[in-house]
Structure formats: structure tokens, C-alpha cells
Design an enzyme around this catalytic site. Structure first.
Site, PDB file in Angstrom:
ATOM      1  CD  GLU A  58      -2.942  -1.019   2.304  1.00 33.06           C
ATOM      2  OE1 GLU A  58      -2.294  -0.748   3.610  1.00 33.06           O
ATOM      3  OE2 GLU A  58      -3.926  -1.701   2.191  1.00 33.06           O
TER       4      GLU A  58
ATOM      5  CD  GLU B  52       4.964 -21.523  11.499  1.00 29.57           C
ATOM      6  OE1 GLU B  52       4.930 -21.705  12.541  1.00 29.57           O
ATOM      7  OE2 GLU B  52       3.771 -20.725  10.903  1.00 29.57           O
TER       8      GLU B  52
END
Length: 274
Positions: A83, A114
Site C-alpha cells: 500500500e 515457517e
């Protein structure tokens, strides 16, 4: 001190019998828990301030900001990074979000991604990270191997590091120069850190990136003068900003300036030079 095998984010919900609640009860109780998040973030402002102050000095000297995380944490980092260019007209390279498992993991869980201690550093090296840059590791639990490994190796290479976790005295905090801990308490659904923990992480990321962009001169007054003009709504907003700064300008002239120069800031600067 929070024991690593009894993390607050993993403790049992304060609510029993969720499956017996009606819609109004569920919504009311979720909202009741959500109201605790802003207060927890407020308590962490001194920690956030230290990280922002250190990071802005790096970015002002040509550095970049990287986020690393897994699952929800990784997705939130990518969201925040994505953004920045349209909102502030910054280079897409200025803020970069990386997630365990790569781009596929943005939409789908990647099994075991992960748990790899070395992968984050490999991902960062592919982006040519240097000691000019800043790395923030995001992990609600504070013990995600992907994030821990990335922070540990980055710090060893002289890179400024920060962390965001939702447990006090978390392992991740020992790996970062500037740790941020926002303990929001047990999740409404036990262990579902996409809820309060995710909200807390989103708030902190908003605070960090917004503060950095303002401190780097991407905002004038309270206006996004460098935003990308990607739709009619934003073009109209841009025209209004120009007219607010130069009251005698009619809408057509403001639009022509905006079209010619591509941003509110450049349009205003060009007009003021004439």
C-alpha cells in the site's frame, strides 16, 4: 516472564461454549475483546517510537524497509508494503514484504515453510539486502523459526532489526535491536492469532509505515500529495488538494496541471515556479 510453552497467544479463550452462542452474542464478545487491542498498542508506543526513529535515519539515507513473517503475520507485512507506492508515490522497492513459503503462501498455507531457520535470509539476500536497510520480523508467538533465523543473520550482518510480537519476553525480542511487544491476551477462539494479535500487528505496521512516510516528506499538512492517480476518485481528490493550496485556480487548470505533472506535489511546485 511468559514461558515459551505457555504463550499468552496460546492460552485458553476467556469465553466458554462459543458453539452455543447466537450471532449477536458472538459479535458482541468478539468486539469486547477487540476493544482491548488499541489499549495494548498504546502501551507499546515508546517501543514503536524507538524503532521508527532509528528506521527513518536509515531510509533517509537510501535504505529500504523489509518485513518478514509467516502466515497471517507475513500477509500483513505484504499488505502494508503493497500500500506504500499508491498511497505515497514511493518506489515499490522502498518497503518490501516477504512471507515464508513465497508468494504462493499469500493465499495458501505452505506446509513447513515457517520452520526453516535459513530461508528468510536466503529470501532477503535475493532482494540484495544490505546494512543500509532495516528489517522488521513479525511473529505473534514470537518464536517462528523463519523470522528468528532471518533476524539473527541480518543482525550478524550489521542490519538494523526490529520485531513485532504479541507475547512479553518473547524469543524474537532477543533477536531484534528494537523489539515491540503488544500483549493483547488470549484470543476469542483459542490460539487464533489472526484475530486480536493480527489486529494489533496491523495497527503497529500502520503506525510504523505511516510515520516513516510523513517523516520522509511524503505528506504535506495532512494530505497525501504524492499518491498515485490510479482512479477517478483519486484524480478528483488531487484536484481538490491543488485548489486548496492555490485557491484562485479553477478546476480545469488544476486538472491540466495534475495530468501534466502526475502528482499533487509536482503540480503545485510547477505552478509556483511560473
Amino acid at each position: 516472564m511468559t514461558a515459551q510453552n505457555a504463550l499468552t497467544t496460546e492460552t485458553s479463550s476467556l469465553y466458554e461454549g462459543l458453539d452455543t452462542m447466537n450471532a449477536r452474542e458472538l459479535l458482541t464478545n468478539i468486539n469486547k475483546e477487540d476493544q482491548k487491542v488499541a489499549t495494548a498498542v498504546q502501551a507499546a508506543i515508546p517501543q514503536i517510537e524507538k524503532l521508527v526513529t532509528a528506521a527513518v535515519a536509515k531510509l533517509a539515507n537510501g535504505g529500504r524497509l523489509f518485513y518478514i513473517g509467516a502466515g497471517t503475520s507475513g500477509r500483513l507485512g505484504i499488505l502494508d508494503a503493497s500500500e506504500i507506492p499508491p498511497t505515497y508515490g514511493a518506489s515499490p522497492d522502498l518497503v518490501c514484504g516477504l512471507i515464508a513459503g513465497g508468494d504462493k503462501a499469500i493465499r495458501h498455507a505452505v506446509e513447513g515453510a515457517e520452520d526453516n531457520l535459513d530461508q528468510a535470509w536466503m529470501d532477503l539476500r535475493a532482494q540484495q539486502i544490505t546494512e543500509k536497510d532495516v528489517l522488521i520480523g513479525i511473529a505473534a508467538s514470537g518464536k517462528t523459526p523463519y523470522v528468528l533465523g532471518g533476524l539473527h543473520t541480518a543482525k550478524a550482518h550489521g542490519i538494523l532489526t526490529g520485531s513485532i510480537s504479541c507475547n512479553t519476553n518473547s524469543l524474537i525480542s532477543t533477536k531484534a535491536d528494537y523489539p515491540i511487544e503488544v500483549e493483547v491476551g488470549p484470543e476469542f477462539v483459542t490460539g487464533s492469532t489472526r484475530m486480536k494479535s493480527g489486529t494489533a500487528q496491523k495497527l503497529v505496521l500502520n503506525m510504523i509505515s505511516t510515520s516513516l512516510m510523513i517523516l520522509l516528506g511524503k505528506v504535506k499538512g495532512n494530505k497525501m500529495i504524492n499518491m498515485q492517480l490510479s482512479n477517478q476518485k483519486l484524480v478528483k481528490r488531487g484536484i481538490g488538494m491543488i485548489q486548496e493550496e492555490i485557491p484562485d485556480l479553477d478546476e480545469e487548470t488544476a486538472l491540466n496541471l495534475l495530468t501534466a505533472h502526475g502528482s499533487v506535489k509536482k503540480a503545485i511546485e510547477a505552478y509556483q515556479k511560473t
